[in-house]
Design an enzyme around this catalytic site. Structure first.
Site, PDB file in Angstrom:
ATOM      1  CE  LYS A  52      29.340  27.360 -52.275  1.00 24.62           C
ATOM      2  NZ  LYS A  52      28.304  26.339 -52.352  1.00 24.62           N
ATOM      3  CD  GLN A  96      25.035  26.541 -53.995  1.00 28.82           C
ATOM      4  OE1 GLN A  96      26.247  26.561 -54.157  1.00 28.82           O
ATOM      5  NE2 GLN A  96      24.471  26.804 -52.825  1.00 28.82           N
ATOM      6  CG  ASP A 122      29.145  20.818 -50.608  1.00 30.64           C
ATOM      7  OD1 ASP A 122      29.812  21.656 -49.974  1.00 30.64           O
ATOM      8  OD2 ASP A 122      28.088  21.082 -51.206  1.00 30.64           O
TER       9      ASP A 122
END
Ligand code: NAD
Length: 286
Positions: A52, A96, A122
């Site tokens: 990322k 994460q 997200d």
């Protein structure tokens, strides 16, 4: 033989668009900044976070990583998320997953909901998932967007298509089934308690599989000329990376199929970048 849906080149198109948008923001004096939070030392998560970071840097998004040890307190994590959410110079915040259960217990939802929905790249806060239920004007989970993009690269109009979504996780299966429904597909969600999975998948025009079970979808479970989207990422004991679909055999029956690696994985990262820029624009009245 099925057409291979090349996630790498599709992702390159999305990334190029994002890079152009970031350049335009910079030309107007703006900076796009993204913060990722990693708890613990899980090797797979470390690789995902590094990917990322690289992806952000390539398109001109500033990236910062915040790490906490696997034995940190729940309060350390919530304080960090709150601080990043409140920081006006940060446009996107991502936790994460997975977070070690010893830290969050059964309170992962509470932690995710501390992320400002406008920075939730997200798309996993209740606010953004709720908007998806409502028809979709929030930040949409990246993998679901990647799946839709991959399908539409070979089948632009989903109206009336029969889609079977195998997997009902919060991160992939559920949001994807909502997004595809919002695009007028007829979606059936199957999961580990579904009886006779093959009966469902055999009747589908499009099958999306996200289970984490290597080779779950076999050739006898697929209708001729179906479109197959393989979301799974599984490391076999010999080190080989495979999806949830028996690619070699299913690709002889399907009309189009995503490979693993090089399918949905790169698209997920590309749509994370797109969400970061979308988050910036929302925060700047765009
Ligand atoms: P998860 O473990 O949270 O959920 C798995 C789902 O599969 C569950 O809903 C379960 O009911 C269902 N399932 C399990 N066994 C089944 C079976 N035998 N038959 C039918 N359904 C079954 O996993 P997840 O987070 O949704 O991830 C699924 C897979 O996708 C994993 O391999 C993960 O690594 C991968 N993944 C890939 C990306 C990407 O970018 N490509 C992103 C997220 C997850």
């Amino acid at each position: 033989m099925a057409q291979i849906i090349d996630g790498k080149s599709l992702a390159a198109v999305v990334r190029a668009r994002v890079a152009t948008e970031v350049r335009q923001i910079k030309a107007q004096g703006g900076t796009v900044r993204f913060a990722a939070v990693l708890v613990g030392e899980d090797p797979a998560s470390q690789i995902y976070v590094r990917n990322k970071q690289r992806a952000c840097e390539k398109v001109g998004i500033e990236f910062e990583l915040h790490t906490l040890p696997a034995n940190c307190r729940y309060e350390d994590l919530t304080a960090l998320i709150c601080r990043l959410s409140a920081d006006k110079t940060i446009n996107g915040v991502l936790l994460q997953l997975p977070v070690p259960p010893a830290v969050v217990g059964d309170r992962l939802t509470e932690v995710l909901n501390l992320i400002d929905p406008q920075k939730d790249v997200d798309g996993l806060t209740m606010a953004n998932l709720g908007k998806l239920v409502d028809g979709g004007h929030g930040l949409i989970p990246c993998t679901a967007q990647g799946i839709l993009y991959a399908i539409q690269s070979v089948c632009p109009d989903l109206t009336g298509k029969k889609i079977v979504m195998v997997g009902r996780s919060r991160i992939v299966g559920r949001p994807t089934s909502l997004l595809l429904t919002n695009h007028d597909a007829t979606v059936t969600v199957c999961h580990s308690r579904t009886r006779n999975l093959a009966e469902h998948t055999r009747s589908a025009d499009i099958v999306v599989v996200a289970t984490g079970c290597p080779h779950l979808l076999t050739a006898d479970m697929v209708k001729k000329d179906a479109i197959i989207i393989d979301v799974g990422i599984n490391r076999l004991p010999d080190g080989k990376l495979v999806g949830d679909v028996d690619f070699d055999r299913v690709s002889k029956i399907a009309s189009a199929i995503t490979p693993v690696p090089g399918g949905i994985g790169p698209l997920t990262v590309a749509f994370m970048l797109k969400n970061i820029v979308a988050a910036y624009c929302r925060q700047h009245g765009g």
